[in-house]
Design an enzyme around this catalytic site. Structure first.
Site, PDB file in Angstrom:
ATOM      1  N   TYR A   1      11.501 -12.172 -13.236  1.00 35.40           N
ATOM      2  CA  TYR A   1      11.971 -13.467 -12.761  1.00 35.40           C
ATOM      3  C   TYR A   1      10.836 -14.239 -12.103  1.00 35.40           C
ATOM      4  O   TYR A   1      10.712 -15.451 -12.297  1.00 35.40           O
ATOM      5  CB  TYR A   1      13.136 -13.282 -11.775  1.00 35.40           C
ATOM      6  CG  TYR A   1      14.330 -12.606 -12.395  1.00 35.40           C
ATOM      7  CD1 TYR A   1      15.179 -13.296 -13.256  1.00 35.40           C
ATOM      8  CD2 TYR A   1      14.613 -11.275 -12.141  1.00 35.40           C
ATOM      9  CE1 TYR A   1      16.279 -12.674 -13.838  1.00 35.40           C
ATOM     10  CE2 TYR A   1      15.711 -10.639 -12.709  1.00 35.40           C
ATOM     11  CZ  TYR A   1      16.537 -11.346 -13.561  1.00 35.40           C
ATOM     12  OH  TYR A   1      17.609 -10.721 -14.141  1.00 35.40           O
TER      13      TYR A   1
ATOM     14  N   ASN B   1      22.610 -18.252 -18.609  1.00 31.60           N
ATOM     15  CA  ASN B   1      22.181 -18.543 -19.974  1.00 31.60           C
ATOM     16  C   ASN B   1      23.383 -18.471 -20.911  1.00 31.60           C
ATOM     17  O   ASN B   1      24.011 -17.422 -21.027  1.00 31.60           O
ATOM     18  CB  ASN B   1      21.106 -17.527 -20.393  1.00 31.60           C
ATOM     19  CG  ASN B   1      20.810 -17.575 -21.875  1.00 31.60           C
ATOM     20  OD1 ASN B   1      20.957 -18.598 -22.524  1.00 31.60           O
ATOM     21  ND2 ASN B   1      20.397 -16.440 -22.412  1.00 31.60           N
TER      22      ASN B   1
ATOM     23  N   CYS C   1      17.499 -13.618 -22.448  1.00 30.87           N
ATOM     24  CA  CYS C   1      17.542 -13.338 -21.015  1.00 30.87           C
ATOM     25  C   CYS C   1      17.520 -11.838 -20.726  1.00 30.87           C
ATOM     26  O   CYS C   1      17.148 -11.429 -19.630  1.00 30.87           O
ATOM     27  CB  CYS C   1      18.754 -13.999 -20.377  1.00 30.87           C
ATOM     28  SG  CYS C   1      20.318 -13.555 -21.137  1.00 30.87           S
ATOM     29  N   HIS C   2      17.875 -11.037 -21.717  1.00 31.18           N
ATOM     30  CA  HIS C   2      17.850  -9.581 -21.517  1.00 31.18           C
ATOM     31  C   HIS C   2      16.429  -9.045 -21.325  1.00 31.18           C
ATOM     32  O   HIS C   2      16.241  -7.936 -20.845  1.00 31.18           O
ATOM     33  CB  HIS C   2      18.532  -8.868 -22.694  1.00 31.18           C
ATOM     34  CG  HIS C   2      17.890  -9.127 -24.021  1.00 31.18           C
ATOM     35  ND1 HIS C   2      18.142 -10.276 -24.754  1.00 31.18           N
ATOM     36  CD2 HIS C   2      17.007  -8.403 -24.736  1.00 31.18           C
ATOM     37  CE1 HIS C   2      17.435 -10.230 -25.870  1.00 31.18           C
ATOM     38  NE2 HIS C   2      16.736  -9.107 -25.892  1.00 31.18           N
TER      39      HIS C   2
END
Length: 164
Positions: free
Chosen positions: A103, A126, A134-135
């Protein structure tokens, strides 16, 4: 997340569970696991099994899960997010298949180095799971944290990509 325009959808049984794939006239607006966090109310969206874009999205997801695809070629409609969320989601698109980031790295890449928590919130919202990867975003030190579809699915997606 507000979708103030007509959306159509299909339901697809993927290897990690039931999914909803949705589109507007501009592109794919969402790919969610049934029951995941932040799943919008889609009860009023029209089911359209014959929609070419939805059929293509499902085909590409099938290829991804089958190990025949490492990237997606779909028009995306991310306008339901705030400008900040959209900037984060666009940054996620640059994370290569089979890699991971954090992040805080994403926050630096979008020019907001102090906004790692806000980036985390945007990543969690998302709407286009898997396609907007996003994973691939982990917590500090590589901790497997947060995934609206569940950490078991996040781990499975990373494993599928050889990034676990």
């Amino acid at each position: 997340m507000k979708f103030a325009y007509p959306i159509r959808k299909v339901h697809w049984h993927g290897p990690l569970g039931e999914m909803i794939v949705a589109a507007s006239d501009r592109g794919i607006t969402g790919i969610w696991f049934e029951g995941q966090k932040h799943l919008p109310d889609h009860s009023h969206w029209a089911v359209d099994e014959s929609d070419p874009l939805l059929k293509e999205a499902v085909a590409q997801l099938g290829d991804y899960f089958g190990g025949r695809r490492t990237s997606f070629d779909l028009p995306l409609d991310l306008q339901a997010g705030t400008p900040f969320q959209q900037s984060v989601w666009h940054a996620l698109l640059a994370i290569p298949h089979g890699t991971k980031t954090t992040y805080s790295t994403v926050s630096r890449e979008i020019g907001a180095p102090q906004a790692a928590r806000a980036v985390g919130a945007a990543v969690g919202r998302n709407p286009v799971s898997i396609v907007v990867p996003c994973h691939r975003v982990l917590g500090a030190g590589g901790a497997l944290t947060g995934y609206a579809g569940g950490l078991d699915r996040k781990n499975a997606l990373l494993k599928l990509e050889g990034a676990s």
